[in-house]
Design a protein around this motif. Structure first.
Motif, PDB file in Angstrom:
ATOM      1  N   ALA A 161      42.587  48.069  38.745  1.00 48.08           N
ATOM      2  CA  ALA A 161      43.150  48.863  37.647  1.00 48.08           C
ATOM      3  C   ALA A 161      44.641  49.143  37.851  1.00 48.08           C
ATOM      4  O   ALA A 161      45.446  48.841  36.971  1.00 48.08           O
ATOM      5  CB  ALA A 161      42.368  50.154  37.465  1.00 48.08           C
ATOM      6  N   SER A 191      39.866  54.771  42.147  1.00 50.17           N
ATOM      7  CA  SER A 191      39.791  53.564  41.322  1.00 50.17           C
ATOM      8  C   SER A 191      39.825  52.361  42.246  1.00 50.17           C
ATOM      9  O   SER A 191      40.177  52.479  43.411  1.00 50.17           O
ATOM     10  CB  SER A 191      40.957  53.498  40.339  1.00 50.17           C
ATOM     11  N   ALA A 200      36.859  54.405  34.367  1.00 52.03           N
ATOM     12  CA  ALA A 200      37.269  54.603  35.762  1.00 52.03           C
ATOM     13  C   ALA A 200      36.538  53.616  36.662  1.00 52.03           C
ATOM     14  O   ALA A 200      35.335  53.438  36.543  1.00 52.03           O
ATOM     15  CB  ALA A 200      36.964  56.023  36.199  1.00 52.03           C
ATOM     16  N   PRO A 201      37.258  52.932  37.567  1.00 50.95           N
ATOM     17  CA  PRO A 201      36.624  52.020  38.514  1.00 50.95           C
ATOM     18  C   PRO A 201      35.758  52.808  39.495  1.00 50.95           C
ATOM     19  O   PRO A 201      35.897  54.015  39.635  1.00 50.95           O
ATOM     20  CB  PRO A 201      37.809  51.384  39.238  1.00 50.95           C
ATOM     21  N   ARG A 206      38.494  52.808  46.540  1.00 44.60           N
ATOM     22  CA  ARG A 206      39.659  53.663  46.308  1.00 44.60           C
ATOM     23  C   ARG A 206      40.900  53.038  46.918  1.00 44.60           C
ATOM     24  O   ARG A 206      40.976  52.857  48.115  1.00 44.60           O
ATOM     25  CB  ARG A 206      39.417  55.035  46.918  1.00 44.60           C
TER      26      ARG A 206
END
Length: 175
Positions: free
Chosen positions: A125, A121, A3-4, A9
């Motif tokens: 991604a 994320s 997960a980033p 976000r």
């Protein structure tokens, strides 16, 4: 796939457009106008000085059903000095009342649906999910798509090859 970081976000916007033929226009009465237009008579009158019945009557008097959307909006804006946003609202409402479009439908017959989602994320991604063939195969499992354009970490535009539906994914960092 890790997960980033939550600090980056992105907001993911999905836009899908599909064509459809219009059904015959139903018979409507002035009491139906606000419901069909998608805005109350009171709200419209407070912002423009007139309710739906008056707007529909005025546009019918100049045969606006025969005009393209842009021409109707320009006419409302220039003739009645209505701000552009409200001229668009009146135009779309009028087109719905007169059966020229349904909710979510463009004047040309296509439908547009928008969906927005904030994810934990980075924008990288979701961009890879759509732009890289291996990732895209997982994301669009069982659906054949063609990438029309891709702008790194900003968005990807697709065409669903089976029916020509257009899909746009826009990415925006929320920080």
């Amino acid at each position: 796939m890790p997960a980033p970081p939550a600090a980056a976000r992105p907001r993911l916007y999905l836009r899908c457009q599909r064509s459809r033929l219009r059904p015959p226009a139903p018979t409507v009465t002035p009491s139906d106008y606000a419901r069909l237009a998608g805005m109350s008579d009171e709200s419209l009158k407070a912002r423009t000085g007139c309710g739906w019945e008056k707007w529909v009557h005025s546009l019918d008097n100049v045969n606006a059903t025969a005009w393209p959307h842009r021409e109707i909006a320009r006419y409302v804006h220039e003739t009645y000095k209505v701000p552009s946003w409200w001229a668009q609202t009146i135009t779309v409402g009028y087109e719905r009342v007169r059966g020229l479009r349904e909710a979510g439908q463009r004047r040309g017959g296509g439908f547009v649906v928008n969906k927005s989602r904030t994810m934990k994320s980075g924008v990288g991604a979701p961009y890879r999910w759509g732009s890289e063939p291996r990732e895209r195969a997982n994301w669009f499992a069982g659906v054949k798509v063609a990438v029309r354009s891709a702008t790194k970490n900003t968005g990807v535009r697709f065409t669903l090859t089976e029916d020509g539906t257009s899909l746009e994914v826009r990415l925006e960092s929320k920080g």
